[in-house]
Structure formats: C-alpha cells, structure tokens
Design a protein around this motif. Structure first.
Motif, PDB file in Angstrom:
ATOM      1  N   ILE A  47      27.523  43.916 -20.235  1.00  0.00           N
ATOM      2  CA  ILE A  47      26.955  45.198 -19.805  1.00  0.00           C
ATOM      3  C   ILE A  47      27.431  45.545 -18.407  1.00  0.00           C
ATOM      4  O   ILE A  47      27.745  46.699 -18.118  1.00  0.00           O
ATOM      5  N   GLU A  54      32.528  52.326 -17.145  1.00  0.00           N
ATOM      6  CA  GLU A  54      31.884  53.608 -17.373  1.00  0.00           C
ATOM      7  C   GLU A  54      31.794  54.405 -16.074  1.00  0.00           C
ATOM      8  O   GLU A  54      31.982  55.616 -16.069  1.00  0.00           O
ATOM      9  N   GLY A  55      31.535  53.689 -14.982  1.00  0.00           N
ATOM     10  CA  GLY A  55      31.475  54.355 -13.678  1.00  0.00           C
ATOM     11  C   GLY A  55      32.773  55.060 -13.356  1.00  0.00           C
ATOM     12  O   GLY A  55      32.780  56.228 -12.962  1.00  0.00           O
ATOM     13  N   LEU A  58      33.204  58.055 -15.585  1.00  0.00           N
ATOM     14  CA  LEU A  58      32.333  59.170 -15.221  1.00  0.00           C
ATOM     15  C   LEU A  58      32.863  59.894 -13.994  1.00  0.00           C
ATOM     16  O   LEU A  58      32.763  61.112 -13.897  1.00  0.00           O
TER      17      LEU A  58
ATOM     18  N   ARG B 320      26.303  57.791 -12.923  1.00  0.00           N
ATOM     19  CA  ARG B 320      26.108  57.248 -14.273  1.00  0.00           C
ATOM     20  C   ARG B 320      24.821  57.779 -14.904  1.00  0.00           C
ATOM     21  O   ARG B 320      24.813  58.274 -16.023  1.00  0.00           O
ATOM     22  N   GLN B 377      19.707  53.181 -19.796  1.00  0.00           N
ATOM     23  CA  GLN B 377      20.100  53.631 -18.463  1.00  0.00           C
ATOM     24  C   GLN B 377      19.123  53.124 -17.406  1.00  0.00           C
ATOM     25  O   GLN B 377      19.539  52.766 -16.300  1.00  0.00           O
ATOM     26  N   PHE B 379      17.524  50.351 -17.664  1.00  0.00           N
ATOM     27  CA  PHE B 379      17.869  48.928 -17.593  1.00  0.00           C
ATOM     28  C   PHE B 379      19.113  48.716 -16.741  1.00  0.00           C
ATOM     29  O   PHE B 379      19.132  47.839 -15.868  1.00  0.00           O
ATOM     30  N   ILE B 380      20.152  49.530 -16.956  1.00  0.00           N
ATOM     31  CA  ILE B 380      21.405  49.343 -16.218  1.00  0.00           C
ATOM     32  C   ILE B 380      21.205  49.645 -14.737  1.00  0.00           C
ATOM     33  O   ILE B 380      21.724  48.940 -13.870  1.00  0.00           O
ATOM     34  N   LEU B 383      19.436  46.679 -13.393  1.00  0.00           N
ATOM     35  CA  LEU B 383      20.322  45.515 -13.415  1.00  0.00           C
ATOM     36  C   LEU B 383      21.325  45.577 -12.274  1.00  0.00           C
ATOM     37  O   LEU B 383      21.492  44.612 -11.517  1.00  0.00           O
ATOM     38  N   LEU B 384      21.996  46.719 -12.118  1.00  0.00           N
ATOM     39  CA  LEU B 384      23.020  46.831 -11.079  1.00  0.00           C
ATOM     40  C   LEU B 384      22.391  46.800  -9.697  1.00  0.00           C
ATOM     41  O   LEU B 384      22.953  46.209  -8.772  1.00  0.00           O
ATOM     42  N   LEU B 387      21.728  43.300  -8.959  1.00  0.00           N
ATOM     43  CA  LEU B 387      23.010  42.628  -8.733  1.00  0.00           C
ATOM     44  C   LEU B 387      23.510  42.893  -7.309  1.00  0.00           C
ATOM     45  O   LEU B 387      23.959  41.979  -6.609  1.00  0.00           O
TER      46      LEU B 387
END
Lengths: 67, 403
Positions: A47, A54-55, A58, B320, B377, B379-380, B383-384, B387
């Motif tokens: 992921i 994906e970034g 986009l 995003r 989205q 979740f991401i 998550l990021l 991170l």
C-alpha cells in the motif's frame, strides 16, 4: 484545461500509474502466495509503494487540469 | 443444529444487504424526475451540474426550488462584518448589501456603494475572461445592465471581501464532528459501564477499527514512542473517515464534498507537516541536510531534494485525498448525467427513463466502491502520516551501521 490535450496527458499519467500499481499488486500476490505468514507486512509495504506511485500520478493529473 | 444456526445468520445478513441495495436503488431512482424535469438548455448543462454539486455553496439545494439556508458571515474592507441567512438572497434575485448569490455561491458586486440603488438582479452569468487570461469572470444582470462580480479573497488582496460563512462544507463538517463526539462519548461510557465484559454493538465496531489502527498501523510505523502521537493520528483517521462518509450521503446533512475540497485537505496535511517538522530529532534533520555515509558532492546534490521532500510529502497527502474523493463524486455525477445524454436534454422521455435506470445501477455499484474508497483513503492518510512521524522520531545507530 486546454480541451482534449490535457485529457490525453491525464490519460497517459493514469496509464503509467496503472502499470506501476499493477506490477506492485501482482508481485505482492506472488509474495503472499509464497509466504502467506508475512502477508500483513507485504500488504502494508504494497500500500505504501502504491500510494507513492499514486501520488506521482495525481501530480500529473492535477497538473494536466490546472496548467 | 450448529450448521443451521450459521446458515440462518448468513440469511439475515443477506436480507440486510438486499434491503440496503433496494434502498440505494430507490434513492437513485428518485433522482430521475429531479434531473429530467430541469429545463432543456443548449450546450451541456450536465457539466455545470457536476461542477455545482462538487463545489462548496452557501445553501443546501435539496430539489427543484427547495433550499436550506445557511448563515453567511461576510467581511469587507468598506462595510465591515455582516451576518445574515442566505435565504435573504431569495435564490439569487435579491441584492443584500452589495452581495449576490450566484448559483448558490456568494459573490460581491465590484465597486459596491449605497448610491448604486441596486436591489434586484435578473440573473448571474459566468463568462470567459475577456483579457484572454485564465478563469472565468462573473456578471450580474439587471435590466440588461451588466455588473461585474468579485469572488472572495483570503488576504483581501485580489478582492475587497472575505467569506467566513458556515457554508455547505463547514456545516457538514460540524455535523461530522458532532457525530464523532456522540459516538465516542457513548463508547467511552459503555467501557465504564460494562467494565470487564465483552464489548457490544457500536462499542465493538469502534473497538475493532480502533485496535486495528493502533496495532497494525500506528504502533509498527511510529515505533516505541507511538502513544504520544496516537491521539493525533486517530483524530485524523476518524475525522477523514466521517467526512468521507458524510460526503456519500446524497441528502441534506451530507451531500457536501468535504474531503474533496482542497482547503480542507490542505489544513489536514498542514497539521501533519507541523507535527512531523516539530517532532523531528537530530537524526531526521541530519538525514535531510548532511546525510551520513554519502560522498560529500552527492550530499550537496541530495540536500535540496531532501529539503523539498519535507513539503512534497504533505502535498501528496492533500492531493491524494482531494483527487480520490473528487474523482469518486465526479464519476457518480457523470453517471447521473447519462439521464441528460440519453434523454437528449429533456427532449426524449423514454431515453431519460432508460438512462435513469442504467445510471441507477451504475451509481449503486459506484457508491459501494466509494464506501471502500472512503475507508481506504482515511487509512492511507493515517498510515502515511504515522510513517512520516516514525521517520522523524526514529533513533539511528549509524556508527555501528556504517563500519
């Protein structure tokens, strides 16, 4: 947005991202099939990598529509 | 016996899903008369509808001419602060202290003063910039006379006024926040009341999501000092999740495109930027400006790239979220646009009905996909964020690693 040209650019960006994310998904599936016990780690890494690609895609799409 | 029970459980689950499907189906069908009854216009009216639905507005448009007014809080350099309900505009026909409503969006008449004696307008029109520049210029017409309109500005630089209104997005966001308070306070009460017992109902749903986020996302990515950042990342996750879900509700308290608004996602990403920047330790900054174990000429090359990445990371976060949610809304609205296309802009009733049935089927499928995207989205983003925080507070041991 200058009509169709920007749309073609956005489409190309999506093509690249699709190829990239497809590769990630496919390889992650192979990896999970080989070692199901680490599927959690593989999924997270997948992921993250997909999100990075994906970034970039986009960026290209937003650029195509705004500039 | 056991097998029968299991089947029964699946049966009720199936019945529930079937009920949900039919609910969504009829919700979609109810959109047909609203769209089909709009007046036939030349050009492509559905493009305007798509844009109007994903944009922010100063009133809730329910259907036909039914609107829910929202408070307008407007500040201008010359007239100061003004507060009134958007119903004062009478759907864009009334001028209120120099402000007009252009398709649900407040704008101000350029160079407004009392001596203009302008109380009513006939219509508002957007035109391509006559100077050949970017964007559109807006005009209000009164008896054939055009008055240029100003959009709000953030720093009073490009126009004379600022919009602090409780707009559609702000209202939906407040509803989401209230909903979060209600749910989390009731869950907390449930823990106090049922101490030592298994969670039940809403409590067990929230516990599942919460522990998943904590144990699978935040703890492994931030590291041993995760507890300090747990409230921040959790708030981000649940706020984005609730806003995403609010955006999927097609009627009143929802229907706003909250996380598909660049300002909202930018504020969220800005929090991440600030938290990461202010919690970065010595190693984090060292890895950005003078990374160990890299030849000196390369360090000069890498330092600017690493420095730019401080800002690029939150920028990709905001783009995003914005792009995913907006894209979902646009796809759903474009599918609804099939009613226009197949119905030949209201000239072909049979085509409109066929397009409506077809669009409804596609919209139901897209809605279910968007439900998944809403969770993904959120979740991401969480998550990021964890991170990035993790990379900023990580303790390195280069001395051992590079020998």
């Amino acid at each position: 947005m200058t009509g169709t040209l920007a749309a073609v650019g956005a489409g190309l960006a999506v093509l690249g991202a699709g190829l990239g994310i497809g590769q990630i998904g496919g390889r992650a599936m192979e990896a999970i099939a080989r070692q199901p016990e680490v599927s959690g780690d593989i999924r997270t890494t997948m992921i993250i990598a997909a999100a990075l690609i994906e970034g970039a895609a986009l960026f290209a799409i937003v650029g195509a529509f705004f500039f | 016996m056991h097998r029968f029970m299991k089947n029964d459980k699946y049966r009720t689950l199936y019945m529930k899903f079937r009920a949900l499907f039919f609910l969504l189906f009829f919700l979609g069908l109810s959109a047909i008369p609203a769209y089909a009854s709009e007046k036939a216009e030349p050009e492509k009216p559905y493009i305007d509808y798509v844009m109007e639905h994903i944009a922010d507005a100063n009133e809730f448009h329910l259907f036909g001419s039914v609107h829910i007014p929202l408070p307008c809080i407007l500040y201008s350099k010359d007239a100061g602060l003004e507060v009134f309900m958007s119903s004062a505009f009478e759907h864009g026909h009334q001028v209120v202290n120099g402000y007009v409503l252009d398709h649900g969006d407040v704008k101000r008449i350029k160079g407004w003063n009392e001596s203009m004696h302008l109380e009513h307008i006939d219509s508002t029109v957007a035109k391509a910039n006559p100077d050949g520049g970017k964007g559109l210029q807006y005009f209000a017409y009164h008896h054939g006379e055009a008055h240029a309109l100003e959009k709000p500005s953030t720093l009073l630089k490009s126009s004379s006024w600022i919009d602090f209104s409780i707009s559609k997005n702000v209202f939906s966001m407040l509803v989401a926040v209230v909903l979060m308070f209600v749910i989390f306070i009731s869950v907390r009460r449930a823990y106090a009341r049922r101490e030592g017992q298994a969670p039940r109902g809403l409590q067990s749903l929230m516990e599942t999501i919460f522990t998943f986020m904590r144990d699978e996302v935040i703890k492994p990515n931030i590291g041993p000092r995760y507890e300090r950042y747990l409230p921040f990342v959790m708030s981000l996750f649940f706020f984005i999740l609730f806003c995403n879900l609010m955006g999927l509700i097609p009627i009143f308290p929802g229907s706003a495109n909250i996380t598909g608004n660049l300002a909202t996602t930018m504020a969220l990403a800005l929090f991440t930027l600030l938290v990461v920047t202010f919690s970065g330790n010595r190693h984090y900054w060292q890895h950005i400006f003078w990374m160990p174990g890299v030849p000196v000429p390369i360090r000069f090359l890498l330092a600017p790239i690493e420095f730019a990445s401080i800002f690029i990371k939150p920028f990709t976060l905001l783009i995003r979220l914005f792009a995913n949610i907006t894209a979902g809304h646009v796809i759903i609205l474009c599918l609804v646009g099939m009613v226009f296309i197949l119905g030949d802009n209201g000239r072909n009733l049979g085509g409109a009905i066929g397009g409506g049935v077809l669009a409804t089927l596609f919209v139901v499928v897209m809605n279910l996909l968007e439900l998944f995207v809403a969770f993904l989205q959120a979740f991401i983003f969480a998550l990021l964020t964890s991170l990035y925080i993790g990379s900023a507070i990580e303790e390195h041991h280069h001395e051992e690693a590079h020998h």
